[in-house]
Design a protein around this motif. Structure first.
Motif, mmCIF file in Angstrom:
data_model
loop_
_atom_site.group_PDB
_atom_site.id
_atom_site.type_symbol
_atom_site.label_atom_id
_atom_site.label_comp_id
_atom_site.label_asym_id
_atom_site.label_seq_id
_atom_site.Cartn_x
_atom_site.Cartn_y
_atom_site.Cartn_z
ATOM 1 N N ARG A 1 0.839 -1.218 0.000
ATOM 2 C CA ARG A 1 0.000 0.000 0.000
ATOM 3 C C ARG A 1 0.867 1.259 0.000
ATOM 4 O O ARG A 1 0.579 2.224 -0.695
ATOM 5 C CB ARG A 1 -0.958 -0.009 1.199
ATOM 6 N N GLU A 2 1.956 1.234 0.789
ATOM 7 C CA GLU A 2 2.873 2.383 0.819
ATOM 8 C C GLU A 2 3.491 2.614 -0.559
ATOM 9 O O GLU A 2 3.574 3.758 -1.023
ATOM 10 C CB GLU A 2 3.990 2.153 1.837
ATOM 11 N N LEU A 3 3.916 1.541 -1.197
ATOM 12 C CA LEU A 3 4.529 1.680 -2.517
ATOM 13 C C LEU A 3 3.514 2.152 -3.550
ATOM 14 O O LEU A 3 3.849 2.948 -4.435
ATOM 15 C CB LEU A 3 5.180 0.362 -2.947
ATOM 16 N N VAL B 1 3.947 5.371 -5.906
ATOM 17 C CA VAL B 1 3.811 5.355 -7.361
ATOM 18 C C VAL B 1 2.781 6.402 -7.793
ATOM 19 O O VAL B 1 2.982 7.093 -8.792
ATOM 20 C CB VAL B 1 3.447 3.943 -7.879
ATOM 21 N N ASP B 2 1.715 6.562 -7.025
ATOM 22 C CA ASP B 2 0.732 7.606 -7.328
ATOM 23 C C ASP B 2 1.364 8.996 -7.231
ATOM 24 O O ASP B 2 1.096 9.872 -8.053
ATOM 25 C CB ASP B 2 -0.475 7.506 -6.392
ATOM 26 N N ALA B 3 2.224 9.192 -6.223
ATOM 27 C CA ALA B 3 2.931 10.470 -6.090
ATOM 28 C C ALA B 3 3.878 10.685 -7.268
ATOM 29 O O ALA B 3 4.011 11.808 -7.777
ATOM 30 C CB ALA B 3 3.702 10.516 -4.769
ATOM 31 N N ALA B 4 4.519 9.613 -7.708
ATOM 32 C CA ALA B 4 5.408 9.701 -8.878
ATOM 33 C C ALA B 4 4.606 10.083 -10.109
ATOM 34 O O ALA B 4 5.031 10.942 -10.895
ATOM 35 C CB ALA B 4 6.114 8.364 -9.097
ATOM 36 N N LEU B 5 3.444 9.476 -10.287
ATOM 37 C CA LEU B 5 2.587 9.789 -11.425
ATOM 38 C C LEU B 5 2.203 11.260 -11.409
ATOM 39 O O LEU B 5 2.281 11.953 -12.433
ATOM 40 C CB LEU B 5 1.341 8.900 -11.411
ATOM 41 N N SER C 1 10.697 14.854 -15.441
ATOM 42 C CA SER C 1 11.076 13.949 -16.513
ATOM 43 C C SER C 1 11.234 12.509 -16.022
ATOM 44 O O SER C 1 11.099 11.567 -16.792
ATOM 45 C CB SER C 1 12.377 14.409 -17.177
ATOM 46 N N ARG C 2 11.520 12.342 -14.727
ATOM 47 C CA ARG C 2 11.683 11.010 -14.138
ATOM 48 C C ARG C 2 11.469 11.077 -12.646
ATOM 49 O O ARG C 2 11.580 12.147 -12.043
ATOM 50 C CB ARG C 2 13.048 10.416 -14.488
ATOM 51 N N TYR C 3 11.194 9.949 -12.057
ATOM 52 C CA TYR C 3 10.994 9.849 -10.619
ATOM 53 C C TYR C 3 11.797 8.652 -10.133
ATOM 54 O O TYR C 3 11.585 7.537 -10.582
ATOM 55 C CB TYR C 3 9.505 9.657 -10.303
ATOM 56 N N GLU C 4 12.740 8.909 -9.227
ATOM 57 C CA GLU C 4 13.610 7.843 -8.716
ATOM 58 C C GLU C 4 13.187 7.432 -7.317
ATOM 59 O O GLU C 4 12.971 8.274 -6.450
ATOM 60 C CB GLU C 4 15.063 8.315 -8.673
ATOM 61 N N PHE C 5 13.087 6.129 -7.113
ATOM 62 C CA PHE C 5 12.839 5.573 -5.791
ATOM 63 C C PHE C 5 14.172 5.316 -5.107
ATOM 64 O O PHE C 5 15.212 5.217 -5.759
ATOM 65 C CB PHE C 5 12.068 4.252 -5.901
ATOM 66 N N GLU C 6 14.137 5.203 -3.798
ATOM 67 C CA GLU C 6 15.328 4.829 -3.048
ATOM 68 C C GLU C 6 15.652 3.364 -3.343
ATOM 69 O O GLU C 6 14.782 2.625 -3.812
ATOM 70 C CB GLU C 6 15.103 5.034 -1.545
ATOM 71 N N PRO C 7 16.880 2.935 -3.083
ATOM 72 C CA PRO C 7 17.199 1.520 -3.273
ATOM 73 C C PRO C 7 16.270 0.641 -2.433
ATOM 74 O O PRO C 7 15.885 1.012 -1.312
ATOM 75 C CB PRO C 7 18.642 1.416 -2.772
ATOM 76 N N LYS D 1 9.968 -5.222 -7.861
ATOM 77 C CA LYS D 1 8.974 -5.918 -8.681
ATOM 78 C C LYS D 1 7.589 -5.337 -8.424
ATOM 79 O O LYS D 1 6.809 -5.116 -9.368
ATOM 80 C CB LYS D 1 9.005 -7.420 -8.368
ATOM 81 N N LEU D 2 7.261 -5.070 -7.169
ATOM 82 C CA LEU D 2 5.969 -4.459 -6.854
ATOM 83 C C LEU D 2 5.836 -3.097 -7.531
ATOM 84 O O LEU D 2 4.790 -2.777 -8.107
ATOM 85 C CB LEU D 2 5.793 -4.303 -5.334
ATOM 86 N N VAL D 3 6.898 -2.284 -7.470
ATOM 87 C CA VAL D 3 6.864 -0.958 -8.093
ATOM 88 C C VAL D 3 6.704 -1.090 -9.605
ATOM 89 O O VAL D 3 5.904 -0.365 -10.212
ATOM 90 C CB VAL D 3 8.125 -0.135 -7.733
ATOM 91 N N HIS D 4 7.424 -2.021 -10.221
ATOM 92 C CA HIS D 4 7.289 -2.234 -11.669
ATOM 93 C C HIS D 4 5.835 -2.578 -12.023
ATOM 94 O O HIS D 4 5.271 -2.030 -12.979
ATOM 95 C CB HIS D 4 8.209 -3.350 -12.160
ATOM 96 N N ASP D 5 5.234 -3.483 -11.257
ATOM 97 C CA ASP D 5 3.848 -3.890 -11.519
ATOM 98 C C ASP D 5 2.875 -2.731 -11.316
ATOM 99 O O ASP D 5 1.970 -2.512 -12.131
ATOM 100 C CB ASP D 5 3.449 -5.060 -10.629
ATOM 101 N N LEU D 6 3.053 -1.982 -10.235
ATOM 102 C CA LEU D 6 2.170 -0.839 -9.951
ATOM 103 C C LEU D 6 2.318 0.238 -11.028
ATOM 104 O O LEU D 6 1.328 0.842 -11.455
ATOM 105 C CB LEU D 6 2.490 -0.265 -8.569
ATOM 106 N N ALA D 7 3.538 0.475 -11.457
ATOM 107 C CA ALA D 7 3.789 1.478 -12.496
ATOM 108 C C ALA D 7 3.123 1.070 -13.807
ATOM 109 O O ALA D 7 2.490 1.893 -14.481
ATOM 110 C CB ALA D 7 5.288 1.674 -12.697
ATOM 111 N N ALA D 8 3.241 -0.198 -14.168
ATOM 112 C CA ALA D 8 2.634 -0.688 -15.405
ATOM 113 C C ALA D 8 1.117 -0.523 -15.364
ATOM 114 O O ALA D 8 0.504 -0.135 -16.362
ATOM 115 C CB ALA D 8 3.009 -2.151 -15.632
ATOM 116 N N GLU D 9 0.516 -0.775 -14.202
ATOM 117 C CA GLU D 9 -0.936 -0.603 -14.050
ATOM 118 C C GLU D 9 -1.361 0.842 -14.307
ATOM 119 O O GLU D 9 -2.479 1.096 -14.731
ATOM 120 C CB GLU D 9 -1.375 -0.999 -12.641
ATOM 121 N N ARG D 10 -0.462 1.778 -14.042
ATOM 122 C CA ARG D 10 -0.772 3.199 -14.189
ATOM 123 C C ARG D 10 -0.252 3.780 -15.508
ATOM 124 O O ARG D 10 -0.256 4.981 -15.706
ATOM 125 C CB ARG D 10 -0.211 3.960 -12.998
#
Length: 159
Positions: A99-101, A105-109, A117-123, A130-139
């Protein structure tokens, strides 16, 4: 490594070994917790749960869960001689982190829609990336991992 003729351990065997390891660790640390094992035939998931007033919450931070998962994987690998892909969840912490991620991702959007131009997450761990990749693809966002080792992180851009 197992011999060519030796049987590869089942996910149930892996789950039992992992549960024994976590149970022993909880006992050593004097932490309360019940362990549930689920398997889809390919991957085993262990969920450690307890009542809301339990002292188990000390293990629910993302770093603590990742460390427990890695130690448990190593313990399973030491017993079986095979790489383990098991997942450990403590007190529902994985759902909370997802849920936090999703919020991040919504904040990045929103930032990208405002012209970034880009949004970087922390390591973060490969599981979280993988969760971020999936959430990003959904959006409808494009995601990629950059960096090496502990510095590996996810970068989002518009599609």
């Amino acid at each position: 490594m197992t011999d060519a003729g030796a049987a590869v351990p089942s996910t149930q065997d892996e789950g039992d070994i992992a549960a024994d390891y976590i149970e022993e660790l909880l006992d050593i640390c004097d932490l309360d917790g019940d362990i549930d094992i689920e398997s889809d035939g390919e991957r085993t998931q262990l969920s450690v749960t307890a009542s809301s007033d339990s002292n188990l919450r000390v293990l629910t931070s993302p770093d603590a869960v990742a460390a427990l998962q890695e130690l448990t994987r190593l313990a399973v690998q030491a017993k079986t001689g095979e790489f383990s892909r098991l997942i450990v969840d403590v007190g529902g912490s994985r759902a909370v982190r997802q849920r936090e991620l999703a919020q991040r991702v919504d904040a990045a959007l929103a930032a990208l829609e405002k012209g970034a131009s880009r949004y970087e997450f922390e390591p973060m761990s490969s599981y979280e990336r993988k969760l971020v990749h999936d959430l990003a693809a959904e959006r409808g966002l494009v995601s990629q991992s950059e960096g090496e080792g502990r510095d590996r992180h996810t970068v989002l851009t518009r599609g």
